[in-house]
Structure formats: structure tokens, C-alpha cells
Design a protein around this motif. Sequence first.
Motif, mmCIF file in Angstrom:
data_model
loop_
_atom_site.group_PDB
_atom_site.id
_atom_site.type_symbol
_atom_site.label_atom_id
_atom_site.label_comp_id
_atom_site.label_asym_id
_atom_site.label_seq_id
_atom_site.Cartn_x
_atom_site.Cartn_y
_atom_site.Cartn_z
ATOM 1 N N CYS A 334 9.526 0.242 -5.169
ATOM 2 C CA CYS A 334 9.315 1.414 -4.304
ATOM 3 C C CYS A 334 8.925 2.641 -5.120
ATOM 4 C CB CYS A 334 10.599 1.683 -3.538
ATOM 5 S SG CYS A 334 10.609 3.220 -2.611
ATOM 6 N N ILE A 335 7.883 3.341 -4.683
ATOM 7 C CA ILE A 335 7.486 4.568 -5.371
ATOM 8 C C ILE A 335 7.908 5.808 -4.577
ATOM 9 C CG2 ILE A 335 5.604 3.447 -6.605
ATOM 10 C CD1 ILE A 335 3.658 4.825 -4.604
ATOM 11 N N ARG A 336 8.761 5.614 -3.575
ATOM 12 C CA ARG A 336 9.338 6.734 -2.811
ATOM 13 C C ARG A 336 8.271 7.641 -2.211
ATOM 14 N NH1 ARG A 336 14.459 7.648 -6.186
ATOM 15 N NH2 ARG A 336 14.855 5.502 -6.786
ATOM 16 N N CYS A 337 7.332 7.021 -1.555
ATOM 17 C CA CYS A 337 6.267 7.826 -0.963
ATOM 18 C C CYS A 337 6.633 8.286 0.438
ATOM 19 C CB CYS A 337 4.978 7.013 -0.919
ATOM 20 S SG CYS A 337 5.044 5.648 0.247
ATOM 21 N N GLY A 338 7.561 7.596 1.072
ATOM 22 C CA GLY A 338 7.991 7.993 2.414
ATOM 23 C C GLY A 338 7.163 7.394 3.544
ATOM 24 N N ALA A 339 6.164 6.586 3.225
ATOM 25 C CA ALA A 339 5.315 6.041 4.289
ATOM 26 C C ALA A 339 6.108 5.162 5.255
ATOM 27 C CB ALA A 339 4.163 5.236 3.701
ATOM 28 N N CYS A 340 7.128 4.472 4.726
ATOM 29 C CA CYS A 340 7.891 3.591 5.618
ATOM 30 C C CYS A 340 8.670 4.422 6.633
ATOM 31 C CB CYS A 340 8.794 2.642 4.839
ATOM 32 S SG CYS A 340 9.863 3.413 3.617
ATOM 33 N N ILE A 364 13.206 1.764 3.704
ATOM 34 C CA ILE A 364 13.622 1.150 2.454
ATOM 35 C C ILE A 364 15.035 1.574 2.068
ATOM 36 C CG2 ILE A 364 12.717 2.951 0.908
ATOM 37 C CD1 ILE A 364 12.590 -0.889 0.361
ATOM 38 N N CYS A 395 3.268 0.409 3.384
ATOM 39 C CA CYS A 395 3.856 0.486 2.041
ATOM 40 C C CYS A 395 2.806 0.199 0.965
ATOM 41 C CB CYS A 395 5.008 -0.502 1.911
ATOM 42 S SG CYS A 395 5.717 -0.508 0.252
ATOM 43 N N ILE A 401 9.787 -4.704 3.698
ATOM 44 C CA ILE A 401 10.973 -3.920 4.033
ATOM 45 C C ILE A 401 11.821 -4.578 5.138
ATOM 46 C CG2 ILE A 401 11.772 -1.637 4.820
ATOM 47 C CD1 ILE A 401 8.994 -0.631 3.594
#
Lengths: 746, 169
Positions: A334-340, A364, A395, A401
Motif C-alpha cells: 500500500c502506498i497510502r494514496c486513499g483511492a480505496c 485497506i 488501487c 482489499i
Amino acid sequence: MSKPDSRAEKAARIAHLLETEGDAVAENTRGFNFARYDATEDLDDYEALKREARAIKEDAIERLPELLDDLRGAVEYRGGHLYVAEDAADANAYVSEVVDGANVVKSKSMTTEELELNEALEADGAHVTETDLGEWVLQLADEAPSHIVGPAIHKSREGIADLFAETFDLGDDERPETAEELTRFARERLLAEIREADVGVTGANFLTADSGSMALVTSEGNARKTVVVPDTHVAVAGVEKVVPTVEDLAPFVELIGRSGTGQDVTSYVSLFTPPTPSPPVDFDDADTPMAEPGTAAGDGASEPHPDREFHLVLVDNGRLAMREDEDLKETLYCIRCGACSNSCGNFQSVGGHAFGGETYSGGIATGWEAGVEGLDTAAEFNDLCTGCTRCVPACPVEIDIPWINTVVRDRVNRGADPGTFDPLVEGLTPDDEPAGLDPAKRLFGNFETLARLGSATAPLSNWGATLGPVRAAMDRWLGVARERELPAFERETLVDWFESRGGPRVSEGMARREAVLYPDVYTNHVAVDRGRAAVRTLEALGVRVTVPASAAVGSGRAPLSQGMIETARGKAERCVDALLPAVDAGRDVVVIEPSDLAAFDREYDRLVRDDDAERLAANSYEVLEYVFGLLENGADPGGLTAGDGEAVAYHAHCQQRTLGLEGHTVAVLDRLGYDVTTSETECCGMAGSFGYKSEYYALSMDVGEPLVEQFGDAGRVLASGTSCGEQLDALLGEPAEHPVEAVAPE
Amino acid sequence: MTADTVQTFVANAERHHATVHRVARDEVAATVAESVDPPAVGVRLPWDLALPDSVATDPTPSELDAANTGVTAASLAVADYGTVVLESDAAGSESVSLFPERHVAVVRAGDVVPGMREAVGRLGDRLRDGASAVLATGPSATADMGELVIGAHGPREVEVVVVEGGDDE
Ligand code: SF4
């Protein structure tokens, strides 16, 4: 015993969040999400970039110990320090020692939220200021972030204005009101803090093992000031943030902003190789030139500035154990982009404060919380995942996820206290699930048994289910929302009907193709009409259809959504046994219920033998996808019902959209002359049993709200999933039809 | 670099709210002079290019704080995104490009690369050698105050001077 109290409490908490934060969260997340669609559309090869990003993370996590050694070498070579902290206490103690009670400015970092670093530093006498505007607002309000990218998206402009006025005791004439004024006010206040700071603390989005550099992705520029002004820089990051080389950053630079907020790139992607060459900006000595006079651009650009000190704190806190856990391991990509979060229907309604565990939020979060905090914390909000899968294509590192959520749900089930076992539902079906399993989960997970009973006793069963006391008991013991209409079971199942009409009507010699129509539990027992319509449609296009009684078994989708993996596995095996002989005999499998197709396609490789799963998935089609294929290959649509320009509103099932199958239905309807509008919402809010549960009923209806806005006066509404149809019925007051019912011969 | 690449850069930088000037070497000082809102601080340019007298080099923290404009070089630009690459150095380019409300970046046309991949590719060896850089696209921005605001901690206005017709082309 079930837990009626906690259920009621949960419902009340969700209602409160819907009321207080719902609008702001909805506007922001939906905005980010639509922007993501636009921003990824203009990428030439979005899918290839995602695959590349995923491959880099897979490789990096695989080689993590070696990369950590390389990174240490690179950091220490430049005179920096690298410390690997076992847990939060260890990390906080290290940073506290470096900070030593000084003034700290911080740039937003979820990892430091996880550690509760601010509290630890403050307890040690330090003065800590968050410099990200959203994070600063939360610091003033003493609240937790509700979103990993936009921590304060749940706050309205007015709310922030009030907060500033109150915190800084501003008179009416000084009070900032517009977003512009608020930003200016914050910038000035924060600049004053930055000037005074002795230590800058940042996170790191990525670390490159070959150079000892870090990537910091921001739009505001606060991370840059945090790094450049004070002479001491402490970066705190999870050990999973390391990638092998600088060149590996390329796909992430293109993906991260697009995935998160729908920007093609954020304003600043800093690639710092600390200690950096920049002279610190020393406001205590404000009249001495910062640099050696005469220095030009590029001078000394590779040398660390002699006054700078750098510490990289890498946090394990459960991550190295996650690396050994086959199911949770993916979380580390996870790159913590927030898309999920942004693509999640439920998150769009209630935000991270409903999802929140200790720190992480959205899809996530279950994986992170299970890994860093433990199952109990993860269990608190794991339920909020409906398994709709809309986060899957969003993602950028292709993390499955929903599967992580399913696995954690399964572990939570198994961890449940056996004392909570409820005899009322025990008899529903024997399964491999633990005795303490939540009764509601058991009920929905065993829908197949219920449906069998229901059909056998219909119409009595339907009548009984609507009686007040029965509903009250279902609510109390099983958590089935009283407001929700229950499915009405048909006495004559699809299989019975097909047999009683004498089997296939297209002869083998005349058949264009041969297909098995999979009689899923719902079609077979409840929505028999759509099954009959599917048979007539396929026959009108020259397909020899069979509906074998042997295939009338659940796909395992229902237990899977309750986290009952072993039960699902058993059903999946039965389903494969029933359908594969047909595949081997050269027949196609046609599936009406998109979630069953999704199970074949996305989950069976985890439940049954890989090659079985592959063969079944390769030969299974969603019914209108199949119709589309037949028409494309020259079948005559003459026997079907034409639209003659009739307007229809179509809502594709979320899992069908994830599989990329929405377009086929639209194309078929178009071709037959319907005037189609498609829904823009990610998910109707029902997703299987979700909307049946009393604690989530209100949330489920709120998630469906955009559908009401869009389809409110649409007239004829079509939906491809069972649960979508029920939800539309509840939202619009009229049941939706399956598209195959619209096109089937009269 | 081809004229097309520079053209693409201009279009994308403008899309990100930056203003771009394409000028010959001998016009750089005059263009920078017109682009600054005084007081201005700056970092001496490489490539034998001079800054106008209105830009104070070797700034002190107070001058940096008081400046309305900061002028720096950019070592690369990325056409597909309208991004400029600002390297950190001992002269304080990082701070000069960041504190003032307006940032003026000077880049050579020959250093405009088509995509992110080329830019990151070129930065690989630089970073392994110890360099630091920022990929900066347009002004700073925030959406944290209820709607999108241009200008947060960094500049509100970005101007890019693309120097054409040097040895590098
Ligand atoms: S799981 Fe994927 S979509 Fe969600 S935050 Fe992580 S990288 Fe982004």
C-alpha cells in the motif's frame, strides 16, 4: 447471545456521523473519486503502470532485509543515522531523545499517528506543531484524521472558521472566513512556528535503497519547509516504504496523485537525500547570509550541509510479521494514496471516523490495523466492508482489499468467544465455522439453506417472515433491519420450471452454442422471473440451454461475504464439481448474478484448485455479456424485445463493473433501441446482506442516495444484481428489473 | 530538445497555473526583471547567465522573509506535466524557490524532457551522488480549508523562463 446493545450503539454512532460529517465527506470523496477517473483516463497505459508499480513493491517486500541494509549503508555514508524501531514505544523513545524537549514542526505522517508520536514528544516537554493545514486544524480541534490523504475533509469551512476564532480568540473583524483567508491565516501562524523550530519531523512516501533518498509528496510545500528550515530532520516511516532504486519511483510519481485526489501530479514531489546541501534558515541569526557569499546554483549540490543532522527512524511495529503472513502481506504494498477510501460507497457516506481503527481508515485499514494493532481493533470496523470490490480497480498497486477484509473477518469469527453462541440459528446448517460465529453472519452466510426452506414452504414462509413478532425477533437476535423487505421465495424454482416445460427447446443440431444457465440460489428460489427471461433470451438467439438441478448449489459467495472461508470453500468445491463437467463437454456457463461470476473470477483461485478455477472462470459469462457476444457473432436479435427509443436507467452491479462488464449490457440495450442512462454511483449501498443488518440500514440508504438523485424520475429502472434490485426498490419504491427481462422475447 | 517538447511543456505548465516565457539567452535578464515583484531574492544562475540588479543574491533569512519574489535555476523540466526540477544546493535554491509568494524559475530549453520517466531517469545518478531535488508543478495549493486555494506554504505564482538557442540545443 447476540449483542443487541452494541448493535444499537453502532447504529446510533453511524447515524450521528451521517448527520454531522456526512455531507462534507461525501462531497470531498466523491470529488476525488470522479477526478481520479478523469486523471487516470488520460494516462496512456494506466493498467501497465499499475502492474509495474505492483511488481516493484512485490520485489521490494520480498527483498526487504537486503534493501534495509543497502539503505542503512547509503544513509550512514552521508553521515545520517538509521534506526529500526521494533514498536511504537521504541520509535517514540528514539525520536524523543533526538528532539530533547525542543520545538518541533511536523509534516503530515500517518506513521507518526500510528505511533502517537506527538503525545510522546509533548509528554517529554517538546512543543509540536503540525504544518499540514488539515492536520493542523485537527491538532487544534484535538481530533483524529478521517481520511489518510485529506485528514480534515469532514470539516466544513464554517467549522474551521469557528475553530480558529475560538482557539485564537479573534474578534469579529479579525476572523478569517473564506477559504483564501483561512489559508492565509494558517500560513502566517505556521510560518511563525516554523521559524522557531529546532527539529523538523516528516514521514516518507518512499525511500530508495540505492541512494538513501526519500520521496515526499505534498501540495502545500509544508514538508519542504519542515526539512529545509531547522538544522535537524527526523524522518519516520514504516519499514515497508523502501524501494530498490530511484528509477523505481517513476510509476509511483505518475500514479500517486492521480489515485488519491485525481491530480495528474501533486505540486511537489520532493526527492531529498538527507542531510541535504541546503543551508538551514536560521531566524536567530536573521541578518547573516544563509550561504557562503558568491555561491551559485548547483554549487555543492551533492555535499551534505555541515550543520545538518539527519535521523531516519524505520518502524516495524508488526510489519515484518505481516511480511510472513501470506494474506496480510499485500497490505505492505500500500502506498497510502486513499483511492480505496474515495471509491468506497460506505466511506463516501461516513468517512474514516466510522471506519477508523486506531489510525488507518477506509478499505485497506483492516489490513493495517490487523497487522499493527491486532485483530480486536480491526474487528471494530471490518464489518463496514461490503465486499463490493469497487476499490480493487482503484488501487494503484492492485491490492485485493476485499480479500484482506474477508480473511480478517474469518479470523475475527474464529476468535469470537464461544460463549456468544446462539442455539437459535445453530440448526440452520452444519458448517466448518466456529461455534461462536455471530448469528447474523451465520444467517446470511447460509442463505442457501434458508432459501431451500423458504421455497419448500412458500408462500407460508413469506407470510410468516413479515409478521411483526417474527421481524422483531429477527431484528433482536439476528440484526435483520425491520425496515427491509425480505425476499419472497417462489414455490416453483427455476430448475423445477425448466424441467416441467420439458428441458431444452433448441435441438442439438440447430444450436449455435450450448450453455448451462447457472441456477444461483437467488434466481432459483426468489427471482425465478429473471431466470426464465434468461432462458427465453438465450433460446431466441439459438443457444441450447440447460438448467441442471445438480448445479443448483450456492457458489460460496454468501458465506464468503461473512468471512466464513471454510464454508465458502466447501460450496465452491461443490459448485466446481457441478459445473466443470459441462465445461469439459464444451458448454459455456452463463451466470445471471454478477456476484457469483465475481466469485468464480476473483476468488475461486483461493478456494479451489487453481486450474479448476481458471477453467471455470475462462468459460463463464455474465448473461448480457454472453448475449453481447452472440450478437457480435451474428446472432439475429429479431426475436428479442426491442426498445423503440424507450428510456431506461441502468445500474450495473458493483462487482460487474469491477470485472469490466457494465459496457456489454449497455451495448446490448443500445443495439436493441433503448435509450440508456447509466448510474454514476460506485455502489448502491446494499452489497449482499449489508442493507439487511439493522445497524447499517440507515447507512445503506444513505449510500444509495445518489441513485435516488439520478434515477428518481427515471421511469423504468434496470439493475443486474439481486441486492441492487432490492436496494432500488427500497430507495425508489419500485422494484428494478433485470436487463434480461427487458430484452427477453414477450 | 524539439520545439514540440517545449510547446508541450508550455501548455502543461499553463494548465497548472504557471506563466511561461520563451526567450533567447540575451533576453533572460530583462525577462526576469519584468517577472519579479520586488523585493526579490535569487540564486546566481549557472550557464553564464546574469540576473538583473533588482534581484538580491546571497540573501539573509530576513531578506528571504521579506521578499515577494525568489529567482532560481531549474535543472530540468518535464513536458508532459509542466514540471520544473529544482535542485537543492549550498546556495539555498530550495528556500529561495519556496518562501516568496512568486517563484521565477529559469530553465534551458535543452533541459526539457518529454516525460516523468526521463526526468526520474536523469535524477537517478544525481541522487545516488547525494543530490536532492524537487519536482515542482505549478504553485503550492491546498484543499484543506473547504475549497481549493492556490498558495499554501509555498508560492502562489510561478513563472518559468525557458532559455532557447544555447549550445545545449
Ligand atoms: S490499498 Fe491501494 S488504494 Fe488503498 S490506500 Fe493503499 S495503495 Fe491506495
